[in-house]
Design a protein around this motif. Structure first.
Motif, mmCIF file in Angstrom:
data_model
loop_
_atom_site.group_PDB
_atom_site.id
_atom_site.type_symbol
_atom_site.label_atom_id
_atom_site.label_comp_id
_atom_site.label_asym_id
_atom_site.label_seq_id
_atom_site.Cartn_x
_atom_site.Cartn_y
_atom_site.Cartn_z
ATOM 1 N N UNK A 137 1.069 -0.793 -0.056
ATOM 2 C CA UNK A 137 0.078 -0.189 0.253
ATOM 3 C C UNK A 137 0.790 1.355 -0.102
ATOM 4 N N UNK A 171 1.262 5.289 0.022
ATOM 5 C CA UNK A 171 0.156 6.658 -0.094
ATOM 6 C C UNK A 171 0.643 7.830 -0.201
ATOM 7 N N UNK A 172 0.333 8.915 -0.082
ATOM 8 C CA UNK A 172 0.908 10.145 -0.378
ATOM 9 C C UNK A 172 1.292 10.232 -1.747
ATOM 10 N N UNK A 225 10.022 7.658 5.514
ATOM 11 C CA UNK A 225 9.358 8.598 6.430
ATOM 12 C C UNK A 225 9.187 7.247 7.879
ATOM 13 N N UNK A 226 7.890 5.955 6.599
ATOM 14 C CA UNK A 226 7.568 5.730 7.926
ATOM 15 C C UNK A 226 7.406 4.265 7.310
ATOM 16 N N UNK A 279 5.051 -0.216 7.374
ATOM 17 C CA UNK A 279 4.593 -1.083 8.497
ATOM 18 C C UNK A 279 5.516 -2.839 7.647
ATOM 19 N N UNK A 282 2.016 -5.807 9.580
ATOM 20 C CA UNK A 282 0.862 -5.121 11.217
ATOM 21 C C UNK A 282 2.124 -4.337 11.769
ATOM 22 N N UNK A 309 5.506 -1.974 12.422
ATOM 23 C CA UNK A 309 5.983 -0.449 12.433
ATOM 24 C C UNK A 309 7.162 -0.862 13.408
ATOM 25 N N UNK A 310 8.896 -0.065 12.848
ATOM 26 C CA UNK A 310 10.015 0.654 13.417
ATOM 27 C C UNK A 310 10.514 1.264 12.117
ATOM 28 N N UNK A 311 12.409 1.397 13.341
ATOM 29 C CA UNK A 311 13.087 2.378 12.302
ATOM 30 C C UNK A 311 13.218 1.756 11.006
ATOM 31 N N UNK A 322 5.903 5.216 2.927
ATOM 32 C CA UNK A 322 4.418 6.113 3.987
ATOM 33 C C UNK A 322 5.946 7.355 3.956
ATOM 34 N N UNK A 344 7.211 11.227 3.642
ATOM 35 C CA UNK A 344 7.420 12.395 4.893
ATOM 36 C C UNK A 344 6.189 12.973 5.035
ATOM 37 N N UNK A 345 4.975 13.143 6.333
ATOM 38 C CA UNK A 345 3.748 13.402 6.321
ATOM 39 C C UNK A 345 4.063 13.302 7.886
ATOM 40 N N UNK A 346 3.176 14.820 8.297
ATOM 41 C CA UNK A 346 2.446 15.088 9.315
ATOM 42 C C UNK A 346 1.460 16.136 9.486
#
Lengths: 78, 599
Positions: free
Chosen positions: A6, A8-9, A44-45, A47, A50, A52-54, A72, A74-76
Motif C-alpha cells: 500500500x 500513500x501520498x 518516513x514510515x 509497516x 502490521x 512498524x519500527x525504524x 509513507x 514524510x507526512x504530518x
C-alpha cells in the motif's frame, strides 16, 4: 499468491495506491522498494505485516507469504 | 522596546472604560508572549476559582513577539481565559490574519473584563478604540456577522463568536476570517457570557525590530529549512493535515465508533489523498506562512468552496461516528464554523451520544425527533450538529460536551475526554507517549500541547517504538516545554517539523535584542508549563485528574496492529512527575519553582 504494497501520498504518483508483487521466500522490504524505485531515505514510515519500527530495521524484515507493506513519505499534521 | 508594540489595551465592558497600558518588558521577556505572558497576566489578575461565566473572569487576546513580523508563520494569536469546559486555564490558538492586524493596530494584547448589559462588539483602529452595539449581529452565523462588520469596517479583520458562544455552549469556539479558529476549551462561551459578539481590528503600525538585517538572515534560513523539509515543504502543502488519515489508520490508532476500535478499512474515502484528488480547489494559507496546509475545498453543497477540513475534523465526523462520507465531513465543518463550535468536541460529543444510544442509556423516546443518534447514521450528523450549536431540544444536552452528557446518565466513562475536554484523533493505547501527554496536558485532552505523534508514528525527528515506555516521560516533557515556547512566540507549531529550539531562539533574539540560548528558551517553556499547573491546582483541579478514560487503561484494543494493548499510564506518570521535579502527587516542588523564577 503475492504480497500487497500500500502506497500513500506522493509515493502514489506513477505507481498507484496498491502494488502487488510475487512472493519470493526470504524477500525483504528492501527488495520491495528496489522494485518500486523508492530509496530508503525517501521513506518516513513503514509497516511490514502490521509491525512498524525504524525504517532501516524494517527494510531487513522478511515479509510473510501473503503479507503486506504500507509505505509513507514524510507526512504530518495535527 | 523591540519586537513588542509595548501597549496593552484593557477594556472593561461593565464600566465602558478603555485604557492603554505599557507592557512590562522584563515580564514579557520572562514569559515570552502569547500563551506564556497571557497566562502570567491572567493568573496575576484573576482568582483561579472564578466561575468561568462570571463577569470577574477575563479573556485575553494576546500576540507573541513574532506575530506580525516577517518570520515564517508569524501571525498567530492566543486566547487566554478560564475554561468553562475544563475549569483549567484555557489558551486557545488561532492563525489567519487577525493577530497580525492587532499588532499593526499597535497592541500586544487586549484584556477584556466585566460584562456588557447588551450585546456589543469592540472596534479597534489604531488609537481609536470603541465599544459599539451588536444587536443587529447577535444571533447571526459567523460568516454573516463577518460580512456585516466588514461593511462597516472594510479594512478590518473580524473575530467573532456564533450562536454556540452566545448560548454558552462549553465547546464554543472563536472564529476569525470565517475559517480560522481558536477552537478548544470553550473560549467562545466566555465571550458570549460577556455579551461580546466580535472584535474588529485594523491599523498601519509595524513593530520595531532590534536587528533587522539579522532577522532577515535568520528568516531566510528558516524559510529554506521549511521548504527543504519533506513534511513542511511537500507533505503538508500538497495534502494538508488530512494526509494523516491513512498513516494513523494503518498503525491501528485511528479511533472508530467513539474509540471502540482503532482502524477503519474504508478510511481512504476521507483521506488527504482523496480530499486532494476530488475536493481541493486551492490552498488557503495563514499570514506569512510558507507551508500553506490550509485547504479550500468544494462539495456538492458548497460548490464555491469552504475553508477546511483538517485531519481532526475528518476523523471526528467520519471514523469516530462510523461514517465515511467526505460530503458530510465538509458540510459538518461548514456548520461548525457557522455555529462557532469546536469540531473535535462537537463530533466527539455526537460519538459519545451514539455509544450511549448503543448501550441503551439514550433511547428513541428521549430524543425530541425521529433522527436517531446511531453509529453509521449519516443523516444524524448535520441534524444534531445544528441543534447542538443552537441548543435546541436534545441539542441542549449535547452542547455541554461529551463528559457532561455521559455524566448526566451516570456513565462518564463513555466520554473519551481528559479533564472534560474531548480527546483528538489518536488512540493512546498504541501511542504510549501521546497518552501520557493527554493525561498531563494542562488544558485537558489535547494533541497540541506536545505532539508525540511526531516521533512515535511519523518518525520525526527520529522513530521511537510507540509501545515502549522507557524514555517517554522525558520526551513528553521536552515536547510540552518546546510547544509552550512556540505557542508563546506567535509562530505555528507546524514549523517545529523543520525547525529546532535554536532557530526559535535566533528569531526571537534578532527581533527582541535578547540573547536567549536554546536551553534558556526551553527553561522559559518549562516556566510557562509550571505556571499553568499552579493555576490549575489553585482552581481546584485534582492531581488524580491526570488520567485517561478507563477504556484505555482497562480494555485491550480489540483488533489491528495495536491489538491487545492498553495504556500503561501508571508506570509512566511517577517518572514524568520526577522528570518535572514535582512530588509524587504531581505538585511542583518549591525547589523547582524557585529554579524557574516562579517563587
Amino acid at each position: 499468491m503475492g504480497i500487497k504494497i500500500k502506497l500513500f501520498a506522493t509515493f502514489r504518483e506513477g505507481r498507484g495506491k496498491v502494488v502487488e508483487m510475487d512472493y519470493i521466500p526470504g524477500m525483504t522490504g528492501q527488495d520491495v522498494i528496489d522494485h518500486l524505485g523508492i530509496t530508503a531515505s525517501e521513506i518516513a514510515a513503514i509497516i511490514v505485516d502490521g509491525v512498524d519500527g525504524k525504517v532501516d530495521a524494517m527494510l531487513t524484515v522478511h515479509i510473510k507469504k501473503d503479507g503486506y507493506l504500507a509505505i509513507f513519505p514524510p507526512v504530518a499534521g495535527g | 522596546m523591540f519586537g513588542y508594540m509595548g501597549k496593552i489595551l484593557r477594556i472593561n465592558l461593565t464600566t465602558g472604560v478603555i485604557t492603554k497600558e505599557d507592557l512590562d518588558f522584563e515580564l514579557a521577556k520572562k514569559f515570552i508572549g502569547g500563551r506564556g505572558l497571557g497566562t502570567k497576566i491572567f493568573s496575576d489578575e484573576v482568582d483561579p476559582k472564578v466561575d468561568p461565566f462570571a463577569s470577574e473572569n477575563k479573556i485575553i487576546f494576546i500576540n507573541g513577539p513574532l506575530t506580525g513580523t516577517a518570520t515564517p508563520t508569524g501571525g498567530r494569536y492566543m486566547v487566554v481565559t478560564k475554561s468553562p469546559l475544563t475549569g483549567t486555564i484555557a489558551s486557545s490558538n488561532s492563525g489567519g490574519e487577525w493577530g497580525a492586524y492587532l499588532k499593526y493596530a499597535g497592541y500586544d494584547a487586549v484584556i477584556v473584563e466585566g460584562k456588557a448589559n447588551l450585546p456589543v462588539y469592540i472596534n479597534i483602529e489604531n488609537d481609536k478604540v470603541e465599544i459599539l452595539p451588536a444587536l443587529d449581529i447577535w444571533g447571526k452565523y459567523t460568516s454573516i456577522t463577518s460580512a456585516m462588520l466588514k461593511e462597516k469596517h472594510p479594512d478590518s479583520k473580524v473575530l467573532t463568536i456564533g450562536p454556540a458562544g452566545e448560548k454558552l455552549s462549553q465547546m464554543a469556539a472563536i472564529m476569525n476570517e470565517n475559517d480560522r479558529t481558536a477552537g478548544r476549551s470553550g473560549v467562545g462561551a466566555v465571550m458570549g457570557s460577556k455579551n461580546l459578539k466580535a472584535i474588529t481590528v485594523s491599523g498601519n503600525q509595524k513593530p520595531v525590530i532590534a536587528k533587522p538585517d539579522g532577522l532577515k538572515a535568520v528568516t531566510k534560513e528558516c524559510r529554506s529549512l521549511i521548504k527543504e523539509n519533506g513534511v513542511t515543504g511537500e507533505g503538508l502543502p500538497t495534502y494538508g493535515t488530512a494526509v494523516l488519515v491513512n498513516i494513523i489508520n494503518e498503525h491501528g490508532v485511528y479511533p472508530v465508533n467513539n474509540f471502540q476500535t482503532g482502524g477503519d478499512p474504508n478510511a481512504e474515502a476521507v483521506s488527504g489523498e482523496t480530499l486532494t484528488e476530488k475536493y481541493l480547489l486551492k490552498r488557503n494559507p495563514c499570514h506569512h506562512c510558507p507551508i500553506g496546509c490550509g485547504r479550500w475545498v468544494k462539495s456538492e453543497k458548497h460548490p464555491d468552496g469552504i475553508g477546511g477540513p483538517e485531519y481532526e475534523t475528518l476523523w471526528v465526523f467520519a471514523g469516530d461516528l462510523g461514517i465515511n462520507d467526505m460530503e458530510i465531513v465538509i458540510d459538518a465543518n461548514f456548520w461548525c464554523n457557522e455555529l462557532g463550535i469546536d469540531t473535535i468536541s462537537a463530533g466527539a460529543t455526537l460519538a459519545a451520544a451514539m455509544e450511549l444510544y448503543q448501550r441503551g442509556y439514550i433511547t428513541d423516546e428521549m430524543l425530541d425527533d425521529d433522527v436517531i443518534l446511531k453509529f453509521g447514521n449519516a443523516d444524524s450528523v448535520i441534524h444534531w450538529l445544528k441543534k447542538m450549536g443552537n441548543r435546541e431540544g436534545f441539542g441542549d444536552m449535547l452542547a455541554r460536551g461529551s463528559y457532561r452528557l455521559a455524566d448526566f446518565y451516570g456513565v462518564p466513562e463513555y466520554s473519551m475526554s481528559v479533564k472534560k475536554q474531548d480527546l483528538p484523533a489518536y488512540d493512546p493505547r498504541g501511542i504510549q507517549g501521546m497518552g501520557l501527554q493527554y493525561a498531563t496536558s494542562n488544558r485537558g485532552g489535547c494533541h497540541v500541547r506536545g505532539y508525540l505523534i511526531s516521533p512515535e508514528i511519523l518518525g520525526l525527528p527520529e522513530k521511537l517504538d510507540r509501545f515502549e515506555l522507557a524514555g517517554k516521560p522525558t520526551w513528553v516533557k521536552i515536547f510540552q516545554d518546546l510547544t509552550a515556547v512556540i505557542d508563546s512566540s506567535g509562530l505555528c507549531l507546524f514549523t517545529s517539523f523543520a525547525l529546532g529550539a535554536q532557530q526559535y531562539a535566533d528569531m526571537l533574539n534578532e527581533t527582541l535584542g535578547t540573547d536567549w540560548s536554546a536551553e534558556e528558551l526551553l527553561l522559559a517553556g518549562e516556566r510557562i508549563w509550571n505556571l499553568e499547573k499552579l493555576f490549575n491546582l489553585e482552581a481546584g483541579i485534582l492531581p488524580e485528574e491526570d488520567t485517561l478514560p478507563p477504556r484505555f487503561l482497562e480494555e485491550e484494543m480489540p483488533d489491528g496492529p495495536t491489538k491487545g494493548w492498553v495504556h500503561k499510564l501508571d508506570e509512566m506518570l511517577p517518572l514524568y512527575y520526577a522528570e518535572r521535579g514535582w512530588d509524587e502527587d504531581g505538585i511542583p516542588t518549591e525547589e523547582r519553582l524557585i529554579a524557574l523564577g516562579l517563587l
